[in-house]
Design a protein around this motif. Sequence first.
Motif, PDB file in Angstrom:
ATOM      1  N   THR A 135      -4.580  13.389  -0.292  1.00 18.58           N
ATOM      2  CA  THR A 135      -3.679  12.262  -0.543  1.00 18.58           C
ATOM      3  C   THR A 135      -4.280  11.349  -1.606  1.00 18.58           C
ATOM      4  O   THR A 135      -5.486  11.356  -1.855  1.00 18.58           O
ATOM      5  CB  THR A 135      -3.409  11.436   0.726  1.00 18.58           C
ATOM      6  N   ARG A 177      -7.776   5.477  -4.443  1.00 14.97           N
ATOM      7  CA  ARG A 177      -8.297   6.807  -4.163  1.00 14.97           C
ATOM      8  C   ARG A 177      -7.554   7.818  -5.030  1.00 14.97           C
ATOM      9  O   ARG A 177      -6.616   8.460  -4.615  1.00 14.97           O
ATOM     10  CB  ARG A 177      -8.130   7.134  -2.677  1.00 14.97           C
ATOM     11  N   GLN A 181      -8.123  13.302   4.257  1.00 15.15           N
ATOM     12  CA  GLN A 181      -7.222  12.338   3.627  1.00 15.15           C
ATOM     13  C   GLN A 181      -7.583  12.129   2.157  1.00 15.15           C
ATOM     14  O   GLN A 181      -6.702  12.036   1.298  1.00 15.15           O
ATOM     15  CB  GLN A 181      -7.279  11.003   4.377  1.00 15.15           C
ATOM     16  N   GLN A 195       0.841  -1.198   0.000  1.00 16.74           N
ATOM     17  CA  GLN A 195       0.000   0.000   0.000  1.00 16.74           C
ATOM     18  C   GLN A 195       0.873   1.244   0.000  1.00 16.74           C
ATOM     19  O   GLN A 195       1.900   1.293   0.670  1.00 16.74           O
ATOM     20  CB  GLN A 195      -0.904   0.007   1.235  1.00 16.74           C
ATOM     21  N   ILE A 235       0.448   5.529   0.330  1.00 22.94           N
ATOM     22  CA  ILE A 235      -0.325   6.745   0.540  1.00 22.94           C
ATOM     23  C   ILE A 235       0.554   7.912   0.107  1.00 22.94           C
ATOM     24  O   ILE A 235       1.644   8.088   0.640  1.00 22.94           O
ATOM     25  CB  ILE A 235      -0.744   6.934   2.009  1.00 22.94           C
ATOM     26  N   GLU A 250      -4.093   7.117  -2.938  1.00 26.56           N
ATOM     27  CA  GLU A 250      -3.786   5.794  -2.411  1.00 26.56           C
ATOM     28  C   GLU A 250      -3.799   4.773  -3.539  1.00 26.56           C
ATOM     29  O   GLU A 250      -4.634   4.838  -4.441  1.00 26.56           O
ATOM     30  CB  GLU A 250      -4.796   5.390  -1.343  1.00 26.56           C
ATOM     31  N   ARG A 297      -2.617   0.314  -4.269  1.00 22.95           N
ATOM     32  CA  ARG A 297      -2.062  -0.947  -3.794  1.00 22.95           C
ATOM     33  C   ARG A 297      -1.451  -1.663  -4.985  1.00 22.95           C
ATOM     34  O   ARG A 297      -1.961  -1.557  -6.107  1.00 22.95           O
ATOM     35  CB  ARG A 297      -3.137  -1.799  -3.127  1.00 22.95           C
TER      36      ARG A 297
END
Length: 327
Positions: free
Chosen positions: A216, A258, A212, A32, A34, A218, A220
Motif C-alpha cells: 500500500t 509511504r 502494509q 489520510q 491508504i 499512504e 496525507r
Amino acid sequence: MSDFVKIVFVGLLVAAALFVVLMIIPKEPPNQVIVPIEPVNAAVIRFDDRSGRGTLGEEMRIRLEGELVNRPGLQVLARERLDVILQEQRLCALGLCDPQTALEIGRLTGVNKLVTGVILGVSQDLQETQICKEIRLWPPGCARSVPGTELRVELEMQFQILNAQTGRIEVSERLTHSASQSVERGQPLPDANKILRAVMDSLSSRIADRIQTGYTRELRYGLYKSYKTKGSAYEGESPATTFTAEDPQVVLIVHLVRMQPTDQFSVAWIDPQGNRMETPAVPGDAGWVPFTLPLLGKPSGSWTVEGFINGQKVFAETFVVLGSSSQ
C-alpha cells in the motif's frame, strides 16, 4: 544546587526541547489516504511450530490476523472460512504451504496473498541485574538500586508472503525479537508465557507493517489559505474549504508518507466549468509538497482538486471560491 533548582532546571531543558521539536516538525494535514498498489485479499495460514511447544503456530496466526484486519488497505479472509477449505482439501496440514499449494488455495478462495511461516525457536535467559528504586535528578542517574533477576525471552521465526495467483514467493524474511521483565531478588520469577505473548505481538506488528508498507501507499493532504516552511517540510496555515477575493491562492499541502521513489504523484485543479489544470508529477520520495492555485482571474463557484498516484485517482476534495478577483 537545591532540589527545587534542579527540578526547575530540568523542566526548562524539557520545555526547550519541546520548543525545538515544535519549531522543526510540521503539523500533519488532516486527511489520510491508504492506497493499495494492487488489491490485497490476504489469508493467514497457521505457522509451522518447530519450537517444540506445539501451540505457537496457531497463536502466531491469530495475532497476525488480528493485526492485518485493522490495517487500512488490506482485506483478510475469515479464518473460519479458510479452515473449512483447508480441511476439506487437506491443504497446508503442517502449516507451511508450498507455491503449488498456494495456487490451489488462491483458486478455491480468491485470495491473492498467503502469509505463513515457521517458528524456528524460543529461548529463555535468566540473569542477575540491578533494579533502580530511586532516580537522581542531577546529575541524571540512579540514586539507589537493589539486586534483581531479569528474565529475557527471545523468539526466532521465518515468515513468507506467497502470491496465490502465481505461486511466487514474494517475501521471505527471518525475524528475531526479545522482551524481558525484572523482579527484585527473592520475588517470584516473571511469567515467561506473558513475556512470550508480548514478543509475538511485536512480531505480528512488524510483519503487518511489512505487508502494509509493501502493498500500500499512504499520503496525507489538506487545503489551506497559505503555508510556511518548517525545517525541510511545509505546514499549512488557515485551513479552509471556502475562499474569497481577498485570498490570493488556494494551497494544497501533500505529505507523501509511504511511497517509492519510482512512484509519481500529481494533482489536477478543476474549475466550475469542468476545465482541468494539471500539475507536473513529483517523485514518490518528495516528502512534503505544496501545490498552489493562484485565484487571480479564476472564476467563482465550486472547484475540485484531485490527487493521482501513478495515474490512479486517490482523492478528490471540493472547495468554493466566492467573488473571485476576476469579477
